[in-house]
Design an enzyme around this catalytic site. Structure first.
Site, PDB file in Angstrom:
ATOM      1  N   PHE A  24       0.832  -1.200   0.000  1.00  0.00           N
ATOM      2  CA  PHE A  24       0.000   0.000   0.000  1.00  0.00           C
ATOM      3  C   PHE A  24       0.868   1.252   0.000  1.00  0.00           C
ATOM      4  O   PHE A  24       1.966   1.264   0.571  1.00  0.00           O
ATOM      5  CB  PHE A  24      -0.876   0.057   1.257  1.00  0.00           C
ATOM      6  CG  PHE A  24      -1.929  -0.998   1.352  1.00  0.00           C
ATOM      7  CD1 PHE A  24      -3.204  -0.778   0.855  1.00  0.00           C
ATOM      8  CD2 PHE A  24      -1.647  -2.224   1.957  1.00  0.00           C
ATOM      9  CE1 PHE A  24      -4.188  -1.754   0.955  1.00  0.00           C
ATOM     10  CE2 PHE A  24      -2.627  -3.208   2.058  1.00  0.00           C
ATOM     11  CZ  PHE A  24      -3.906  -2.969   1.557  1.00  0.00           C
ATOM     12  N   ASP A  25       0.360   2.293  -0.630  1.00  0.00           N
ATOM     13  CA  ASP A  25       0.856   3.630  -0.360  1.00  0.00           C
ATOM     14  C   ASP A  25       0.308   4.023   1.019  1.00  0.00           C
ATOM     15  O   ASP A  25      -0.590   3.346   1.540  1.00  0.00           O
ATOM     16  CB  ASP A  25       0.367   4.587  -1.448  1.00  0.00           C
ATOM     17  CG  ASP A  25       0.801   6.013  -1.199  1.00  0.00           C
ATOM     18  OD1 ASP A  25       1.972   6.219  -0.839  1.00  0.00           O
ATOM     19  OD2 ASP A  25      -0.039   6.923  -1.335  1.00  0.00           O
ATOM     20  N   LEU A  26       0.823   5.074   1.600  1.00  0.00           N
ATOM     21  CA  LEU A  26       0.314   5.490   2.921  1.00  0.00           C
ATOM     22  C   LEU A  26      -0.662   6.649   2.815  1.00  0.00           C
ATOM     23  O   LEU A  26      -1.850   6.499   3.082  1.00  0.00           O
ATOM     24  CB  LEU A  26       1.471   5.874   3.839  1.00  0.00           C
ATOM     25  CG  LEU A  26       1.032   6.243   5.263  1.00  0.00           C
ATOM     26  CD1 LEU A  26       0.671   4.997   6.047  1.00  0.00           C
ATOM     27  CD2 LEU A  26       2.105   7.055   5.980  1.00  0.00           C
TER      28      LEU A  26
END
Length: 359
Positions: free
Chosen positions: A144-146
């Site tokens: 995931f991106d944050l």
């Protein structure tokens, strides 16, 4: 397919050594050939067919077709180009070998043609997905991106930029700028909007202010905890690859007790090139001891999706801010969602290979 270039050149070594030649032909056969080829093909008192040349030309054609036509217009997942190489070279070698008169024989058959048939069979089976079906696949890694993906950090980011603009710039921090700063690394934005100020100093000030307001302005995205709990319970490895510095990522995860679900964190300070460069995704897969053939990357910006595509992994575009939808759509992710819980439905599709078209 790049091996075909080496083989194209290598066949001219056969020409120099007067080997890999074909049957006897008449002198008139070489009427339209360069004289140096004609002279070199005069072997043991007879003119010989230049089978080295046929294979050299076919190898070059194969390289062009596979590298620039097949790759562009066909369903390409990792391995397909190698399978296509085996198929093309197998067919080429089988045909050319039928004209050669100095072939190595095995129980009455030309050894090269036997190997060519094996190449063709392996190549075709690979192209049509046979090996994907019989080999046991691991569960895909989910990265995931944050910002804007797991955590709703947009209010904190915008508040911090608003603070810096009011302090160091005469420009208005308008809606266009607000959309633009959500995603790219701080370095890029600071160089663009604060070119006269020291970037390192700005980053330090940004981080200090942003960290201070995190508890007030940051919260998890809807269903973040639910999807991470599901992935954890089902045995999926989870990682975060972000344009933030690693300590900021870890702080954000710890703030909401999400760090226990995440096995690997790759921050901007751990890569040489930020997104859309694929380095962070590739590094995360390596640390999780996993191949990119079984990897999913979820992000909310066009740079996230481009990074996933550059890495050759399956990409999911997460639309939370409507103004950024079209930019995501234009990058053509493998899937587009408006709720993180939809990741569960996508994973349940249990694809033979979690990958994307290679760029």
């Amino acid at each position: 397919p790049n091996v075909l270039i080496a083989q194209t050149i290598g066949r001219w070594g056969n020409f120099v050594n007067q080997e890999a030649y074909g049957g006897i032909v008449s002198e008139s056969f070489y009427n339209n050939f360069p004289l140096f080829i004609k002279n070199k093909m005069f072997i043991e008192g007879q003119y010989r067919q230049p089978t080295f040349l046929w294979e050299s030309i076919l190898n070059l054609i194969g390289f062009i077709l596979i590298r620039y036509v097949y790759k562009k217009y066909n369903r390409n997942k990792r391995g397909d180009l190698a399978y296509m190489y085996l198929t093309w070279y197998g067919i080429t070698r089988f045909i050319v070998e039928s004209f050669r008169s100095d072939s190595l024989m095995f129980i009455g058959l030309k050894m090269a043609q036997i190997i060519s048939i094996i190449f063709i069979i392996i190549g075709l089976l690979g192209i049509f997905g046979f090996f994907e079906k019989i080999l046991k696949k691991e569960k895909p890694v989910v990265l995931f991106d944050l910002d804007g993906t797991l955590l709703d950090t947009a209010p904190a980011i915008l508040e911090t930029y608003k603070y810096l603009f009011s302090k160091y710039s005469n420009e208005e921090f308008d809606r266009q700028k607000q959309i633009e700063v959500l995603g790219p690394p701080l370095v890029d934005m600071f160089k663009k909007y604060f070119p006269d100020r020291d970037t390192d100093d700005l980053i330090s000030e940004y981080r200090e202010y942003n960290f201070k307001i995190h508890p007030e302005f940051v919260k998890p995205m809807e269903n973040t905890k639910e999807i991470l709990e599901y992935l954890n319970e089902e045995g999926y490895k989870v990682g975060v690859v972000s344009a933030k510095l690693k300590d900021a990522v870890i702080m954000g995860l710890q703030l909401f007790d999400l760090d226990k679900y995440v096995s690997v964190v790759i921050g901007f300070d751990e890569v040489k090139q930020g997104k859309p460069d694929p380095e962070g995704i590739i590094k995360a897969c390596e640390l999780l001891n996993h191949t990119r053939d079984e990897c999913i990357y979820v992000g909310d910006s066009y740079t996230d999706i481009l990074a996933a595509k550059n890495a050759g992994v399956y990409s999911i575009g997460y639309v939370d801010i409507e103004d950024r939808r079209q930019a995501l759509v234009d990058t053509k992710p493998n899937a587009l969602i408006e709720d993180l819980i939809k990741v569960k439905e996508i994973i349940k599709e249990n694809k033979n290979s979690w990958t994307t078209d290679l760029m």
